[in-house]
Design a protein around this motif. Structure first.
Motif, PDB file in Angstrom:
ATOM      1  N   LYS A  54      -4.948 -17.756  40.999  1.00  0.00           N
ATOM      2  CA  LYS A  54      -5.674 -16.455  41.336  1.00  0.00           C
ATOM      3  C   LYS A  54      -7.195 -16.377  40.516  1.00  0.00           C
ATOM      4  O   LYS A  54      -8.238 -15.775  41.293  1.00  0.00           O
ATOM      5  N   PHE A  78      -9.860 -18.307  42.761  1.00  0.00           N
ATOM      6  CA  PHE A  78     -10.382 -17.485  43.888  1.00  0.00           C
ATOM      7  C   PHE A  78     -11.283 -16.374  43.498  1.00  0.00           C
ATOM      8  O   PHE A  78     -12.216 -15.975  44.126  1.00  0.00           O
ATOM      9  N   THR A  79     -10.897 -15.771  42.385  1.00  0.00           N
ATOM     10  CA  THR A  79     -11.795 -14.769  41.898  1.00  0.00           C
ATOM     11  C   THR A  79     -13.500 -15.418  41.431  1.00  0.00           C
ATOM     12  O   THR A  79     -14.375 -14.754  41.598  1.00  0.00           O
ATOM     13  N   SER A  95     -15.282 -16.204  44.531  1.00  0.00           N
ATOM     14  CA  SER A  95     -15.908 -14.793  45.239  1.00  0.00           C
ATOM     15  C   SER A  95     -16.836 -14.372  44.447  1.00  0.00           C
ATOM     16  O   SER A  95     -17.934 -13.735  44.948  1.00  0.00           O
ATOM     17  N   LYS A 136      -9.700 -14.982  49.611  1.00  0.00           N
ATOM     18  CA  LYS A 136      -9.133 -14.256  48.383  1.00  0.00           C
ATOM     19  C   LYS A 136      -7.981 -13.601  48.526  1.00  0.00           C
ATOM     20  O   LYS A 136      -6.702 -13.810  48.312  1.00  0.00           O
TER      21      LYS A 136
END
Length: 737
Positions: free
Chosen positions: A152, A155-156, A159, A172
């Protein structure tokens, strides 16, 4: 692709594709096309992107820190043994090597895994049955085993970096959903229908109670309503949950990739065409065209038919011509440009603009025809590496003229130093880069309304002599202020800092020897100069066969000191000259012979004024004593900021600055201000800054500059003295390098 664990891999691949698309393809399209103005304007977007990325990263970090402090403040260990047993049983069932530590916290409302390196499990202040906790622990231990927190986080961060790209947000959302779905698929894979129904009921109950939002730094049991619905579909085997966000991201990235690859193909094809054009030009540009007459008596003689003109007359003519001959587009012209020795301008008032292009092509005709043929000023293709120092109209007008061009070019590492031309203006090394200097007179003639042709090239000095002989009265006024090139003589010995170590050489750089002065001490100065020095301060050291000495310090932490050697660096000695001066700006060190040394250091600056102190040694640096002058080089103990100080013998020395030049002939006891005649040249009133005299070919040479503190570079008045500075003779205006 019905298994979410496979889709998790797909989303990572798509994120990597997105990164490569922007960093790779777009870099090729934009950065390598920097010569286009519309591309350069894209650089204005960089601060916006950087600000957005920084704000998002700070927001994520701040959110994590706030939650972490809140959770830790309310955290307490779980004491019930049966809860620990349920957790250990779940960890063993999912084959997790070590069960996470259990804590209870009032700051959370749903069970969660927290921590990247050493995960822990937080439980809310809620009563759960053994069966319910077993489901929770199976789910969370599966997250810990698969390292979903790191997944996770990827993807954070993505972004945050690509915040402007809609596809990354879709990726995401899809990745965060499939993290949970894949976890439930793994937990429910081998469970009975009864266990699945109990698990689904527990999910529904969590959906009713849950309030937490999903975050990148944790794995919650409860998620958003959309994710919880997808999880229920997996557990109850109703249907495989859709992945609309992921599909949209996939289609968006595919479309963008197709467009960018198409643009890349167009760009590469354009490059291939340009390369082919340049190769063709390299074969045909000079073919059939001999170089114009250059560096011959005939070329010089052809220039004498033109009347010398001064810069002021040319400026007036150009202003009038700009109104009379407005800018014209090349497409509207009917004159043909034939061969490499003809060029066009947009207005007759800018006729001197052709000179540098003509000179570049002329040099390349002899040195590198392929490189010269590739250069086309009308299309900005090819590379013109000339650095123009002076471009002055000598004679003629817009129909036919002679222009002086003083320029230099870099000698590249893979090039020979020899130019292959009849005339080379000299070579000079500046900050480790070697340059070739040229001083040419260029003869150009107009052959069409906006078309000019190169007629010939000569040495500037030969052209000036011929023009002065042919037009003595006109030339005297026109050439009075024409600067000549003056390259500073290079010393055979020098010093440098290499990898933070001070070094000196006595054989012109063939061998270097370390000097025992730390870089911290060497660059320490008072006068708010922290960080301004990266090596030995100019004029603060002497490196000769007889004596080598470095002056440094003058701050609260480092006293003014001199480290010296009389055997070319085999043995060194350090002497503290002064402990009292802690606001030193400049240090000027002179050793006219092995025994006599002079150190002048300035400090206590106020605006453009400062004071200075003179120390003298008569035993090669072993002992230094201050010298109180009977007459001072300034007014009331202060003076303008000094540009230099140098002693050329044990008696004669000079101090220079914006107030003038002072001379002593008794070792610094008495000083007398020098006066030199400033000739009637353009901007004569601006030549007010003196620089210390240098010994050149047995003479002293003094330079007087404009209101700028730059000893090397710019225009200077040059004076010579053959009696150690008692009298001075003006020798002309020079460009100092």
């Amino acid at each position: 692709m019905r298994q979410a664990k496979y889709r998790k891999v797909l989303w990572v691949i798509l994120l990597a594709e997105l990164a490569l698309l922007h960093v790779g393809v777009l870099l090729r399209l934009y950065v390598l096309r920097w010569e286009y103005p519309q591309v350069r304007r894209l650089a204005l977007l960089f601060p916006i992107w950087a600000a957005g990325t920084l704000l998002l990263l700070l927001w994520q970090l701040g959110s994590y820190q706030r939650f972490r402090r809140k959770a830790i403040a309310a955290m307490k260990p779980v004491e019930e043994g049966w809860i620990h047993s349920a957790c250990e049983q779940a960890a063993s069932e999912v084959e997790l090597s070590k069960a996470p530590a259990l804590y209870q916290s009032d700051a959370v409302t749903t069970p969660m895994i927290l921590g990247f390196l050493t995960p822990i499990m937080l439980l809310p202040d809620t009563r759960y049955s053994f069966a319910e906790l077993r489901m929770v622990f199976l789910h969370e231990c599966t997250h810990a085993k698969k390292r979903d927190l790191w997944y996770k986080l990827i993807f954070t961060v993505g972004s945050c970096i690509f915040w402007f790209q809609p596809a990354v947000w879709l990726l995401k959302n899809a990745a965060f959903q499939d993290v949970e779905v894949a976890c439930d698929q793994s937990v429910a894979a081998d469970k009975s229908e009864v266990e699945r129904d109990a698990y689904a009921e527990f999910l529904l109950d969590s959906l009713r109670r849950g309030r937490e939002r999903n975050k990148a730094y944790s794995a919650y049991f409860y998620n958003s309503k959309a994710v919880m619905r997808a999880r229920l579909q997996v557990v109850t085997r109703e249907q495989e949950p859709g992945f609309v966000a992921g599909a949209a991201a996939f289609l968006l990235l595919t479309a963008e990739l197709v467009v960018c690859v198409g643009l890349l193909g167009v760009s590469v094809r354009r490059d291939v065409r340009e390369e082919a054009y340049q190769q063709e030009a390299a074969v045909n540009r000079y073919l059939g065209y001999d170089a114009p007459d250059g560096f011959t008596d005939t070329a010089v003689e052809a220039m004498t038919g033109l009347t010398p003109v001064d810069g002021e007359s040319y400026y007036e003519w150009r202003m009038n011509a700009m109104e009379q001959y407005p800018e014209t587009e090349f497409a509207d012209m009917t004159e043909a440009v034939s061969g490499p020795w003809q060029l066009r301008v947009k207005t007759r008032a800018s006729y001197l603009d052709t000179v540098s292009d003509f000179v570049y092509r002329y040099r390349m005709y002899y040195e590198d025809p392929e490189r010269g043929s590739a250069y086309n000023p009308e299309e900005s293709s090819g590379y013109n590496t000339l650095e123009i120092i002076d471009r002055t109209l000598l004679a003629g007008d817009a129909d036919e003229y002679v222009c002086r061009l003083l320029f230099r070019d870099i000698v590249w590492a893979d090039e020979t130093v020899e130019t292959g031309l009849p005339v080379d203006g000299g070579r000079y090394v500046e900050n480790g880069t070697e340059y070739r200097y040229f001083d040419w007179a260029v003869h150009v003639k107009r052959v069409g309304e906006f078309t000019y042709e190169l007629v010939g090239v000569a040495e500037t000095q030969q052209a000036l002599a011929a023009l002065e002989a042919a037009h003595p009265e006109d030339a005297k006024a026109a050439f009075a202020s024409l600067p000549m090139l003056d390259l500073k003589q290079q010393d055979g010995c020098r010093a440098r800092t290499q990898d933070g170590v001070l070094q000196a050489t006595w054989d012109n750089g063939a061998n270097w020897r370390d000097v025992p002065i730390s870089l911290e001490k060497l660059t320490s100065r008072g006068d708010e100069m922290d960080g301004q020095l990266s090596g030995p301060q100019e004029k603060s050291y002497v490196v000769t066969d007889e004596v080598t000495a470095f002056a440094y310090g003058g701050s609260p932490s480092v006293p003014v000191s001199v480290t010296f050697s009389h055997d070319e660096g085999k043995n060194w000695k350090t002497i503290v000259v002064s402990n009292m001066d802690t606001s030193v700006r400049r240090l000027f060190l002179s050793f006219p012979d092995a025994e006599h040394g002079f150190l002048i250091f300035t400090g206590d600056r106020t605006m453009h004024q400062e004071g200075s102190t003179l120390y003298v040694t008569r035993d090669g640096g072993e002992n230094w004593s201050p010298l109180t002058a009977e007459t001072f080089y300034g007014y009331g103990g202060s003076h303008s900021l000094l540009t230099g100080a140098a002693f050329v013998s044990d008696k004669v020395g000079f101090v220079t600055g914006g107030d003038g030049c002072w001379r002593t002939e008794d070792g610094g006891n008495n000083w007398k201000q020098l006066t030199v005649r400033v000739p009637a040249v353009e901007y004569a009133e601006s030549y007010t800054v003196y620089y210390p005299p240098e010994i050149q070919d047995g003479k002293l040479v003094l330079y007087l500059g404009m209101e700028e503190y730059s000893e090397l570079g710019g225009t200077k008045l040059r004076y010579e003295s053959e009696d150690l500075g008692q009298t001075w003779v003006y020798t002309g205006i020079v460009y100092r390098r």
